[in-house]
Design a protein around this motif. Structure first.
Motif, PDB file in Angstrom:
ATOM      1  N   ARG A  73      17.615  -8.787  21.772  1.00  0.00           N
ATOM      2  CA  ARG A  73      16.801  -7.907  22.618  1.00  0.00           C
ATOM      3  C   ARG A  73      16.818  -8.536  24.012  1.00  0.00           C
ATOM      4  O   ARG A  73      16.430  -9.694  24.182  1.00  0.00           O
ATOM      5  CB  ARG A  73      15.353  -7.829  22.123  1.00  0.00           C
ATOM      6  N   VAL A  75      15.180  -8.939  27.095  1.00  0.00           N
ATOM      7  CA  VAL A  75      13.799  -8.695  27.521  1.00  0.00           C
ATOM      8  C   VAL A  75      13.336  -9.814  28.449  1.00  0.00           C
ATOM      9  O   VAL A  75      13.604 -10.988  28.187  1.00  0.00           O
ATOM     10  CB  VAL A  75      12.854  -8.665  26.282  1.00  0.00           C
ATOM     11  N   TYR A  94       1.384  -9.324  23.532  1.00  0.00           N
ATOM     12  CA  TYR A  94       2.625  -9.689  24.227  1.00  0.00           C
ATOM     13  C   TYR A  94       3.081  -8.489  25.038  1.00  0.00           C
ATOM     14  O   TYR A  94       2.852  -7.332  24.644  1.00  0.00           O
ATOM     15  CB  TYR A  94       3.659 -10.064  23.161  1.00  0.00           C
ATOM     16  N   GLN A  98      12.264  -4.474  28.677  1.00  0.00           N
ATOM     17  CA  GLN A  98      13.548  -4.488  27.970  1.00  0.00           C
ATOM     18  C   GLN A  98      14.541  -3.549  28.648  1.00  0.00           C
ATOM     19  O   GLN A  98      14.199  -2.417  28.981  1.00  0.00           O
ATOM     20  CB  GLN A  98      13.350  -4.070  26.503  1.00  0.00           C
ATOM     21  N   HIS A 109      16.610  -4.555  13.014  1.00  0.00           N
ATOM     22  CA  HIS A 109      15.853  -5.625  12.358  1.00  0.00           C
ATOM     23  C   HIS A 109      14.452  -5.095  12.034  1.00  0.00           C
ATOM     24  O   HIS A 109      14.085  -3.994  12.428  1.00  0.00           O
ATOM     25  CB  HIS A 109      15.819  -6.905  13.221  1.00  0.00           C
ATOM     26  N   HIS A 111      10.243  -6.678  11.262  1.00  0.00           N
ATOM     27  CA  HIS A 111       9.360  -7.851  11.285  1.00  0.00           C
ATOM     28  C   HIS A 111       7.921  -7.405  11.100  1.00  0.00           C
ATOM     29  O   HIS A 111       7.602  -6.210  11.204  1.00  0.00           O
ATOM     30  CB  HIS A 111       9.534  -8.632  12.597  1.00  0.00           C
ATOM     31  N   ARG A 117       6.731   0.954  22.648  1.00  0.00           N
ATOM     32  CA  ARG A 117       7.624   1.026  23.809  1.00  0.00           C
ATOM     33  C   ARG A 117       7.030   2.052  24.746  1.00  0.00           C
ATOM     34  O   ARG A 117       6.675   3.147  24.299  1.00  0.00           O
ATOM     35  CB  ARG A 117       9.025   1.507  23.439  1.00  0.00           C
ATOM     36  N   HIS A 150      14.123  -1.088  12.834  1.00  0.00           N
ATOM     37  CA  HIS A 150      14.302  -0.397  14.112  1.00  0.00           C
ATOM     38  C   HIS A 150      15.489  -0.950  14.870  1.00  0.00           C
ATOM     39  O   HIS A 150      15.765  -2.140  14.846  1.00  0.00           O
ATOM     40  CB  HIS A 150      13.033  -0.456  14.966  1.00  0.00           C
ATOM     41  N   HIS A 152      17.908   0.126  18.649  1.00  0.00           N
ATOM     42  CA  HIS A 152      17.917   0.943  19.866  1.00  0.00           C
ATOM     43  C   HIS A 152      19.359   1.189  20.282  1.00  0.00           C
ATOM     44  O   HIS A 152      20.227   0.346  20.031  1.00  0.00           O
ATOM     45  CB  HIS A 152      17.219   0.233  21.031  1.00  0.00           C
ATOM     46  N   ASP A 164       7.782  -3.274  26.416  1.00  0.00           N
ATOM     47  CA  ASP A 164       7.471  -3.570  25.019  1.00  0.00           C
ATOM     48  C   ASP A 164       6.066  -4.134  24.951  1.00  0.00           C
ATOM     49  O   ASP A 164       5.743  -5.086  25.668  1.00  0.00           O
ATOM     50  CB  ASP A 164       8.408  -4.658  24.466  1.00  0.00           C
ATOM     51  N   LEU A 166       3.665  -5.799  22.026  1.00  0.00           N
ATOM     52  CA  LEU A 166       3.623  -6.239  20.621  1.00  0.00           C
ATOM     53  C   LEU A 166       2.378  -7.073  20.350  1.00  0.00           C
ATOM     54  O   LEU A 166       1.764  -7.617  21.270  1.00  0.00           O
ATOM     55  CB  LEU A 166       4.859  -7.070  20.255  1.00  0.00           C
ATOM     56  N   ILE A 168       2.412  -9.931  18.854  1.00  0.00           N
ATOM     57  CA  ILE A 168       2.978 -11.244  18.472  1.00  0.00           C
ATOM     58  C   ILE A 168       1.901 -12.337  18.387  1.00  0.00           C
ATOM     59  O   ILE A 168       1.822 -13.028  17.367  1.00  0.00           O
ATOM     60  CB  ILE A 168       4.109 -11.657  19.441  1.00  0.00           C
TER      61      ILE A 168
HETATM   62  C1  1HN Z   1      11.421  -6.728  19.151  1.00  0.00           C
HETATM   63  O1  1HN Z   1      11.711  -6.421  17.895  1.00  0.00           O
HETATM   64  C2  1HN Z   1      11.763  -5.876  20.170  1.00  0.00           C
HETATM   65  O2  1HN Z   1      12.720  -4.291  18.720  1.00  0.00           O
HETATM   66  C3  1HN Z   1      11.424  -6.182  21.482  1.00  0.00           C
HETATM   67  O3  1HN Z   1      12.943  -3.984  20.807  1.00  0.00           O
HETATM   68  C4  1HN Z   1      10.763  -7.333  21.775  1.00  0.00           C
HETATM   69  C5  1HN Z   1       9.783  -9.407  21.067  1.00  0.00           C
HETATM   70  C6  1HN Z   1       9.478 -10.282  20.084  1.00  0.00           C
HETATM   71  C7  1HN Z   1       9.766 -10.005  18.760  1.00  0.00           C
HETATM   72  C8  1HN Z   1      10.390  -8.819  18.437  1.00  0.00           C
HETATM   73  C9  1HN Z   1      12.522  -4.631  19.876  1.00  0.00           C
HETATM   74  C10 1HN Z   1      10.426  -8.227  20.773  1.00  0.00           C
HETATM   75  C11 1HN Z   1      10.731  -7.923  19.447  1.00  0.00           C
END
Ligand code: 1HN
Length: 351
Positions: A73, A75, A94, A98, A109, A111, A117, A150, A152, A164, A166, A168
């Motif tokens: 990513r 970012v 967080y 991006q 991925h 998580h 977004r 997800h 992109h 973004d 999150l 986190i």
């Molecule tokens: C993440 O999965 C994305 O999917 C963007 O676009 C920022 C920052 C930390 C952990 C996962 C994404 C992220 C992230």
């Protein structure tokens, strides 16, 4: 030489005790109690504004140096100056900007963290959630809830940049992070683009209920288009006078349970009419605002901050904030409000 006073003597004996305990990882509460339990929130986060124009230049330079795939990513983290090294914009949230360039993909991925977004520029790139694409345009809100695959992709001719948001730091706090890569770049397509909006986005739901739900019951809808939320704000502004402390304000809602968009993140939009000045208000949730339209000034405690389109402003917990609009000022915001509510910690004060 005078005898040490009893207080001095006590101090010396206590200090000696602390020195001897410390290697055993034992510490005196009475030395830190007031700091641990202050009379009101004393956030380590500070008020800060990021200029989108400035941040964008660095992000585009990163675009020349590293691909989205290489980066996983691409970012730039918006780190609160009061939270150095923590990759956090508030203690619980967080934020990052991006960039995805034409023909790039950001591989699939999933998580534990939930993400939103908020599109800053570009038109026609997509985020896919469990194999269903949301085709995005400026100021759309798109969710990738925790645990969902997800990826992109940008099939358009122009760069796309989004903010973004999150949870986190929240998930880190609970020591609950799991993450996985999908073996292919893209999760297999599972539904036509936009399917979630037709099934769940218009006060409708599948007739047969659970057995025909293709989205998880707790998180059915993941795309909230700009055109829709903006039209609602405009209607609100025609219908009534602005609230003295908020202007016109709406919160995004999860049709799954009627609550906040995701378990840890709430989101809102506001319209402050041209010339209007909101009265100061403070809340326990720390909020990240994006200027969508208009110009203005934010006053946060004793700081005055000029705002132009696409600026990003963080207002930490329990900081009194007010906004003055020159031209209708439209704001998007996200915060940890829903966590505060669930934990019985939420407080707000209209000043
Ligand atoms: C993440 O999965 C994305 O999917 C963007 O676009 C920022 C920052 C930390 C952990 C996962 C994404 C992220 C992230």
């Amino acid at each position: 030489m005078a005898q040490p006073s009893p207080a001095n003597e006590q101090r010396a004996l206590l200090d000696d005790l602390y020195t001897q305990m410390a290697p055993r990882h034992l510490f005196p509460l009475w030395e830190s109690l007031a700091m641990l339990v202050p009379p009101q929130p004393a956030s380590p986060a500070v008020v800060h504004k990021w200029s989108y124009r400035e941040a964008r230049e660095y992000l585009m330079r990163a675009g020349d140096l590293i691909t989205a795939k290489q980066a996983e990513r691409r970012v730039l983290i918006l780190e609160n100056p009061g939270l150095a090294g923590q990759s956090a914009i508030t203690p619980s949230l967080y934020a990052g900007l991006q960039l995805i360039l034409p023909s790039e993909v950001a591989p699939a991925h999933r998580h534990s963290q939930s993400a939103l977004r908020f599109v800053m520029e570009g038109q026609g790139a997509f985020t896919a959630v469990d194999g269903e694409r949301a085709t995005m345009g400026p100021y759309d809100l798109v969710l990738t809830p925790g645990g969902q695959w997800h990826d992109h992709g940008n099939g358009s001719q122009a760069p796309m940049i989004w903010l973004d948001g999150l949870d986190i730091p929240t998930v880190r706090h609970f020591d609950a992070t799991f993450a996985e890569h999908y073996p292919q770049d893209q999760f297999p397509q599972s539904a036509p683009a936009g399917d979630n909006r037709y099934r769940y986005g218009r006060n409708l739901r599948p007739f047969r209920g659970r057995s025909s739900d293709r989205r998880p019951a707790h998180q059915p809808l993941f795309h909230y288009p700009y055109a829709e939320w903006r039209e609602s704000l405009a209607a609100l502004a025609r219908a009534e006078a602005p609230d003295a402390h908020l202007g016109h304000a709406l919160e995004f809602r999860n049709p799954g349970d009627g609550g906040a968009i995701m378990p840890t993140i709430s989101a809102q939009v506001r319209l402050i009419p041209d010339g209007f000045q909101t009265r100061p208000r403070r809340t326990t949730d720390g909020t990240i605002f994006v200027v969508v339209e208009g110009n203005g000034t934010a006053t946060v405690e004793d700081r005055r901050i000029t705002l132009i389109e696409k600026d990003i402003l963080v207002v930490p917990s329990w900081h009194a904030a007010s906004f003055e609009a020159s031209g209708d000022l439209v704001l998007f915001g996200y915060s940890d409000k829903t966590c505060h509510e669930k934990l019985n910690l939420y407080r707000e004060e209209d000043l």
